[in-house]
Design an enzyme around this catalytic site. Sequence first.
Site, PDB file in Angstrom:
ATOM      1  N   ARG A  44      -7.025  -0.890  -7.363  1.00  0.00           N
ATOM      2  CA  ARG A  44      -7.568   0.267  -6.320  1.00  0.00           C
ATOM      3  C   ARG A  44      -7.652   1.569  -7.122  1.00  0.00           C
ATOM      4  NH1 ARG A  44      -4.463   1.052  -0.763  1.00  0.00           N
ATOM      5  NH2 ARG A  44      -6.540   2.060  -0.349  1.00  0.00           N
ATOM      6  N   ASN A  47      -6.145  11.963   0.242  1.00  0.00           N
ATOM      7  CA  ASN A  47      -5.064  11.020   0.950  1.00  0.00           C
ATOM      8  C   ASN A  47      -6.045  10.519   1.934  1.00  0.00           C
ATOM      9  OD1 ASN A  47      -2.381  10.602   1.726  1.00  0.00           O
ATOM     10  ND2 ASN A  47      -2.932  11.690   3.529  1.00  0.00           N
ATOM     11  N   LYS A  48      -5.469   9.783   2.845  1.00  0.00           N
ATOM     12  CA  LYS A  48      -5.965   8.958   3.934  1.00  0.00           C
ATOM     13  C   LYS A  48      -7.159   9.513   4.575  1.00  0.00           C
ATOM     14  CE  LYS A  48      -5.689   5.235   4.093  1.00  0.00           C
ATOM     15  NZ  LYS A  48      -6.545   4.239   3.572  1.00  0.00           N
ATOM     16  N   ARG A 104       0.889  -1.146   0.199  1.00  0.00           N
ATOM     17  CA  ARG A 104      -0.076   0.042   0.019  1.00  0.00           C
ATOM     18  C   ARG A 104       0.871   1.105  -0.022  1.00  0.00           C
ATOM     19  NH1 ARG A 104       1.711   2.083   3.925  1.00  0.00           N
ATOM     20  NH2 ARG A 104       0.492   4.065   3.516  1.00  0.00           N
ATOM     21  N   ALA A 154       0.684   5.010  -1.978  1.00  0.00           N
ATOM     22  CA  ALA A 154       0.433   5.478  -3.774  1.00  0.00           C
ATOM     23  C   ALA A 154       1.651   5.189  -4.568  1.00  0.00           C
ATOM     24  CB  ALA A 154      -0.022   6.977  -3.575  1.00  0.00           C
ATOM     25  N   GLN A 204      -2.512   2.586   9.538  1.00  0.00           N
ATOM     26  CA  GLN A 204      -1.020   2.763   9.123  1.00  0.00           C
ATOM     27  C   GLN A 204      -0.256   3.414   9.941  1.00  0.00           C
ATOM     28  OE1 GLN A 204      -4.088   2.804   7.615  1.00  0.00           O
ATOM     29  NE2 GLN A 204      -4.110   2.230   5.442  1.00  0.00           N
ATOM     30  N   ASP A 229      -2.678  10.718  -2.491  1.00  0.00           N
ATOM     31  CA  ASP A 229      -2.956   9.702  -3.270  1.00  0.00           C
ATOM     32  C   ASP A 229      -3.203  10.182  -4.890  1.00  0.00           C
ATOM     33  OD1 ASP A 229      -3.413   8.315  -0.467  1.00  0.00           O
ATOM     34  OD2 ASP A 229      -3.229   6.884  -1.951  1.00  0.00           O
TER      35      ASP A 229
HETATM   36  O1  MRU Z   1      -5.016   2.999   1.871  1.00  0.00           O
HETATM   37  P1  MRU Z   1      -3.418   3.426   1.723  1.00  0.00           P
HETATM   38  O2  MRU Z   1      -2.695   2.844   2.934  1.00  0.00           O
HETATM   39  O3  MRU Z   1      -2.662   2.951   0.667  1.00  0.00           O
HETATM   40  O4  MRU Z   1      -3.376   4.888   1.886  1.00  0.00           O
HETATM   41  C1  MRU Z   1      -2.098   5.493   1.746  1.00  0.00           C
HETATM   42  C2  MRU Z   1      -2.030   6.968   2.149  1.00  0.00           C
HETATM   43  O5  MRU Z   1      -3.277   7.525   2.017  1.00  0.00           O
HETATM   44  C3  MRU Z   1      -0.990   7.744   1.821  1.00  0.00           C
HETATM   45  O6  MRU Z   1      -0.900   8.900   2.584  1.00  0.00           O
HETATM   46  C4  MRU Z   1      -0.559   7.778   0.430  1.00  0.00           C
HETATM   47  O7  MRU Z   1      -0.909   7.028  -0.380  1.00  0.00           O
HETATM   48  C5  MRU Z   1       0.894   8.520   0.365  1.00  0.00           C
HETATM   49  S1  MRU Z   1       2.083   7.243   0.506  1.00  0.00           S
HETATM   50  C6  MRU Z   1       3.582   8.235   0.351  1.00  0.00           C
END
Ligand code: MRU
Length: 343
Positions: A90, A236-237, A52, A54, A185, A226
């Site tokens: 995804r 983003n998350k 996981r 991005a 995370q 993302d």
């Molecule tokens: O669902 P995830 O864990 O893949 O979500 C990740 C995020 O939101 C990160 O902040 C984003 O991908 C940046 S990773 C450098």
Amino acid sequence: MVLESVWWAPAEDGRPAGVGYVDQRAIPHEIRRERAERIDEIVETIATLAVRGAPAIGIFGAYGVALARELHPDDDAAYRTAAARIRGARPTAVNLAWGVDRVLAADASPLDEARAIHDEQRAVDRAIGEHGASLMPERGAVLTHCNTGPLATGGSGTALGAIFAAHAAGKRLHVYVDETRPLLQGARLTTFELAQGGVPATLIADGAAAATMRAKNVVAVIVGADRIARNGDTANKIGTYAVAIAAAHHGIPFYVAAPRSTIDFDLRDGNGIEIEERSAGELRAVAGVRTAPDDAAVYNPAFDVTPGRLIAGIVTEYGVARPPYDESIPDLATRPAFGLLPR
Ligand code: MRU
């Protein structure tokens, strides 16, 4: 020590070629190295968040397309169908589609192109780290959300890379880490990576972010992304938007750090960003233990969109883009590929 999160695993000892990865679901309990040898496994690894972040899924997807070519050397239709399945694993992080499309369009062999994407990410992360470090205070508390370190990027990290670079440069930061419900995370991965890097950090519940800004005198927030639209709106998350609102209320600069490959230059604003909705089970349980009635209604968006007007700067490998993003972000599309820039 930086953990390599994804890699190409050549055929050896009677095993076919595959794509290697650290299963991020097992961290911090275990560093479990796995290998996906079939397209089903590539798709499932991405969809279940075993890999996981991005940029990391962009690289993993690119290697996945190289694997598809190995599996279907003479069957273009099967190769393209496999690539499309990987691309759709995804929806929100544009890096996945970008990585797959780049391999499909390359003159180079799929494996060479995937390796180039991975190598470039390492260089891009180093640059983001340096630019982002310049935004960090000489000392004080900073806050981050989710996980943006080496596990998430395949390089040295984006937002967390900036924190690492600032720490290495002698800045005395203390990082407050949002746990990042529902899949934790922040708690599982960010605290682990910060401890590995020797950066002082404190884990907080997501709901404690605003109170922590006030009580602990947080002076900057930095997160990853993302997908970023041309006006700076940033997916983003889930929870990032609330953090940005709280930062604005407290007058704290809120920064986003991400490679150019996370910018979707086709999107005028964040309204066009598809937000992944994940299963109800993720919210009705924590680490396999039920925490809600089986039939509780659930809304589980995996991402949210922070309006560009709440973002003080967007750090890419090219430097820090500032508002008005309508001008500074389209300008990034005109820059030469990072690997080709004179250094
Ligand atoms: O669902 P995830 O864990 O893949 O979500 C990740 C995020 O939101 C990160 O902040 C984003 O991908 C940046 S990773 C450098």
